[in-house]
Enzyme design. Structure first.
Site, PDB file in Angstrom:
ATOM      1  N   ALA A  32       0.853  -1.173   0.000  1.00  0.00           N
ATOM      2  CA  ALA A  32       0.000   0.000   0.000  1.00  0.00           C
ATOM      3  C   ALA A  32       0.893   1.228   0.000  1.00  0.00           C
ATOM      4  CB  ALA A  32      -0.876   0.005   1.236  1.00  0.00           C
ATOM      5  N   THR A  33       0.376   2.320  -0.532  1.00  0.00           N
ATOM      6  CA  THR A  33       1.135   3.559  -0.467  1.00  0.00           C
ATOM      7  C   THR A  33       1.248   3.948   0.998  1.00  0.00           C
ATOM      8  OG1 THR A  33       0.045   4.171  -2.495  1.00  0.00           O
ATOM      9  CG2 THR A  33       1.346   5.860  -1.427  1.00  0.00           C
ATOM     10  N   GLN A  34       2.443   3.835   1.517  1.00  0.00           N
ATOM     11  CA  GLN A  34       2.595   4.207   2.919  1.00  0.00           C
ATOM     12  C   GLN A  34       3.222   5.570   3.072  1.00  0.00           C
ATOM     13  OE1 GLN A  34       4.173   0.824   5.178  1.00  0.00           O
ATOM     14  NE2 GLN A  34       3.136  -0.397   3.645  1.00  0.00           N
TER      15      GLN A  34
END
Lengths: 271, 206, 265
Positions: A32-34
């Site tokens: 996930a885009t963290q």
């Protein structure tokens, strides 16, 4: 002798330290885009008498590197709304594809007949207020899945009653609306300038289109002066009931760096 | 909770009235949630009409109050006169700033009347001596938020001594009732030109 | 398996890369994220129940850190009307804390009330709605709605009713309640002015002989003034409170909405 062929030729931990395998995500969490990677900076918008002006520069940064200098961060929707993106550019492009699909569905699915005039067609289509609500729900759903779309978004257009509409939504699904709005650096640099002209909706309703455009252009200049992750080429759109006028290749005009001469006291220069 | 300012708990408030000032404190001394004493006053007198309220770490409250007793006595011996509230305020400020990098964990409040003019004077400090001069009221301690809410809505200018007593008492009592670390009774001082009235308020004992 | 071939002290011998390397991230399947899904959008709310009315109030400022995002962002909502305009609603919900959660919670409760009305042919009572709201909040016990909710309406006897909640659904019916950023400033004032706490009948005696001032329900006008005073005090001392004061007055005749200005600094 090490009996495992997998280990042959590998760097030994006692010499090189344990291998950091965290990036491999063998059976780890879903990616996930963290944190954002390639990013766009501020988007600014202000309401006026019969519409909204919205602008964003054409830069996509990679950290402090000015990576792409021709990225369009404003997109139109059905020639009736404009969406401006700040934050992660890949997430912006995902949303862009999503919105393009939605726009196609909208044009096909609504049961408007060919005889319908343009007015009726527009009424049945998603307006800016609908679009904003949709994006809010989407972004809130994603943040609740711990997989956020790393953007702050401005939506400009008209609401169900044909009045100017300007609202913001961010990666947590927080949404709000105001006579003028700005994301990122713009909330500190541009918002005070825009609020001088339109503190309330009533004041915004007195602004002409020319005034609003002038204010936004002035703000883009201030942002270019002081936001290090900004560019002097930008997109600007004017949304009214009549439709969207989008210019994507604007160049900042009448810059004056005279003020820079007078800046004193940074670093070793203190006289 | 491990902040030195909120281990022992306590609250203090000062208010300006018409030709009078008031200062009040609670009586609780605690160790975190456990109350160990219900008779720990936080107001100290340093002259006919100079008062100091000290909230924060109890050991520092004791130390600092003694320190100022010593300093004020020395001042009186050297100058052969009582210390004025403004002078005392500056003494507090400079004494606290001396400990700039190892401060006493106290939030002092000064209240008094100018001896000659009878003009009310109140002020508050942070723990390193920055003075907050106020025309209306000063609050300190673990119940500051509650006290701000009470004072901001109850206080009005030019209250007489009796009205001021009622106002400061209600402000303190209701504030400490919403703070777990303050309460267990209160002391209230009403300071007039040549009269100081000290009252003890029972308050809630829980 | 890894330990068997190990010679390094930690793993009992040297270790080799890739699959055998110790994972820095703890247990398998555990999610580790840097993303913080919450923010605090400031603001404060207040509710007071009267004899035959309830007043719910909230300021209209929306903040992130030190920025003011909007000067008009309502936190007090009519709930459970038949249509979107809520003209026949009988309940009011106020939410303060994380605005996106607040909005999500409001919309869920509203949908539930609407379904109830459709299925049962009558609006939901405050008591029932209050219990339902508690359930909704508790369902998200381990990923809570970061909001302090207050629900207001009139009970079965027509008396004012206020229910207040913590973020995970613990709730209680009360005479009055302040919530949000300035709750600690407003709440003691309410104790004093609504429930007459620390007020005694003059000359009634000393110690245990002291008689408490009798509690009587306040009139609607008195409560409106009280709400305004409470917020004026909070605005003065809390930077996240200000801009506008939204009040909903619930009576048997419906819900009246009042908007008053607050300081904008």
């Amino acid at each position: 002798m090490d009996h495992r062929p997998q280990a042959w030729g590998r760097p030994r931990d006692d010499v090189y330290g344990a291998y950091d395998a965290s990036y491999l995500h063998d059976s780890g969490p879903k990616t996930a885009t963290q944190s954002p990677v390639v990013t766009g900076t501020s988007v600014i918008g202000i309401k006026f008498k019969d519409g909204v002006v919205i602008a964003a520069d054409n830069l996509a940064s990679y950290g402090s590197l000015a990576r792409f200098n021709n990225v369009k961060r404003l997109r139109t929707f059905l020639n009736s709304s404009v969406i401006g993106f700040g934050g992660d550019v890949s997430d912006m492009q995902y949303l862009d594809r999503l919105l393009s699909e939605l726009a196609i569905d909208e044009t096909y699915e609504t049961d408007d007949t060919p005889e319908d005039d343009e007015e009726t067609t527009k009424k049945t289509h998603l307006n800016a207020a609908n679009l904003h609500k949709y994006l809010q729900k989407l972004l809130y759903q994603r943040r609740s899945k711990f997989d956020p779309l790393w953007n702050q978004i401005l939506v400009a257009g008209t609401d169900g009653e044909g009045k100017p509409f300007l609202a913001s939504v961010d990666l947590r699904g927080t949404a709000f609306s105001s006579a003028s709005l700005a994301t990122g650096f713009g909330s500190a640099l541009a918002q005070p300038i825009m609020r001088r002209y339109a503190e309330t909706d009533e004041q915004a309703a007195k602004l002409t289109r020319e005034e609003a455009v002038a204010v936004v252009k002035e703000c883009m200049k201030v942002l270019f002066y002081r936001d290090a992750r900004s560019l002097d080429r930008y997109s600007i759109a004017v949304v009214t009931k009549a439709g969207v006028e989008l210019a994507e290749e604007e160049q900042l005009e009448k810059q004056s760096w005279a003020f820079a001469e007078r800046i004193r006291g940074y670093g070793t220069q203190n006289v | 909770m491990s902040s030195p300012f909120s281990i022992n708990g306590g609250a203090c408030v000062a208010m300006v009235g018409k030709d009078c000032v008031a200062i009040a404190c609670d009586l609780r001394l605690g160790l975190q949630a456990l109350t160990v004493s219900n008779n720990f006053p936080k107001i100290f007198q340093y002259g006919d009409n100079v008062f100091l309220g000290l909230t924060g770490l109890a050991t520092d409250v004791a130390t600092v109050s003694d320190l100022f007793r010593y300093k004020v006595n020395m001042y009186r011996l050297r100058e052969e006169r009582h210390i004025a509230p403004t002078t005392f305020a500056n003494l507090v400020s400079s004494s606290l700033y001396e400990r700039r990098f190892g401060p006493y964990f106290v939030s002092p409040v000064v209240a008094g009347l100018e001896a000659k003019t009878g003009k009310p004077f109140i002020c508050g400090f942070d723990s390193i001596g920055c003075i907050d001069f106020a025309k209306d009221f000063i609050v300190s301690g673990t119940a500051t938020e509650q006290l701000f809410g009470m004072c901001e809505s109850l206080w009005e200018p030019d209250l007489g001594p009796d009205e001021l007593f009622e106002t400061i008492s209600q402000a303190l009592l209701n504030a400490v009732d919403r703070d777990a670390l303050s309460g267990w009774g209160a002391h209230v001082y009403i300071i007039e030109k040549d009269k100081v009235t000290k009252r003890l308020l029972k308050g809630r004992q829980d | 398996m890894a330990a068997m071939f190990s010679q390094n002290p930690l793993m009992n011998g040297p270790n080799y890369s890739f699959n055998d390397a110790p994972k820095v991230n703890a247990p398998e399947g555990a999610r580790q994220h840097r993303f913080d899904p919450y923010t605090d959008n400031g603001g404060s709310t207040l509710a007071i129940a009267g004899a035959d009315f309830t007043i719910m109030a909230g300021d209209t400022r929306h903040t992130s850190g030190y920025s003011i995002n909007s000067r008009y962002y309502p936190k007090v909502f009519k709930i459970g009307g038949t249509t979107a305009d809520q003209h026949d609603a009988n309940l009011v919900l106020s939410v303060v804390g994380f605005a996106a959660d607040g909005e999500a919670l409001k919309e869920r409760l509203d949908a539930i009330c609407k379904m109830y009305r459709y299925r049962h042919g009558k609006p939901m009572s405050v008591k029932a709605c209050a219990q339902r709201l508690s359930t909704i909040l508790y369902q998200k016990r381990f990923f809570p709605y970061y909001v302090y909710a207050i629900l207001g309406g009139l009970d079965e006897e027509g008396k004012g009713a206020v229910y207040s909640y913590d973020p995970v659904g613990s709730y209680e019916r009360e005479q009055c309640r302040a919530g949000g950023a300035a709750a600690s400033l407003i709440m003691p004032f309410l104790d004093n002015q609504v429930n007459f706490k620390n007020q005694y009948v003059p000359g009634s005696g000393e110690g245990h002989a002291l008689q408490e001032r009798e509690r009587k329900p306040l009139s609607r006008n008195e409560v409106e003034v009280l709400v305004k005073d409470a917020f004026d005090g909070a605005v003065e001392r809390h930077i996240e409170v200000g801009d506008g004061l939204q009040m909903m007055v619930i009576t048997k005749d419906g819900i009246e909405e009042i908007l008053l200005p607050l300081k904008k600094d």
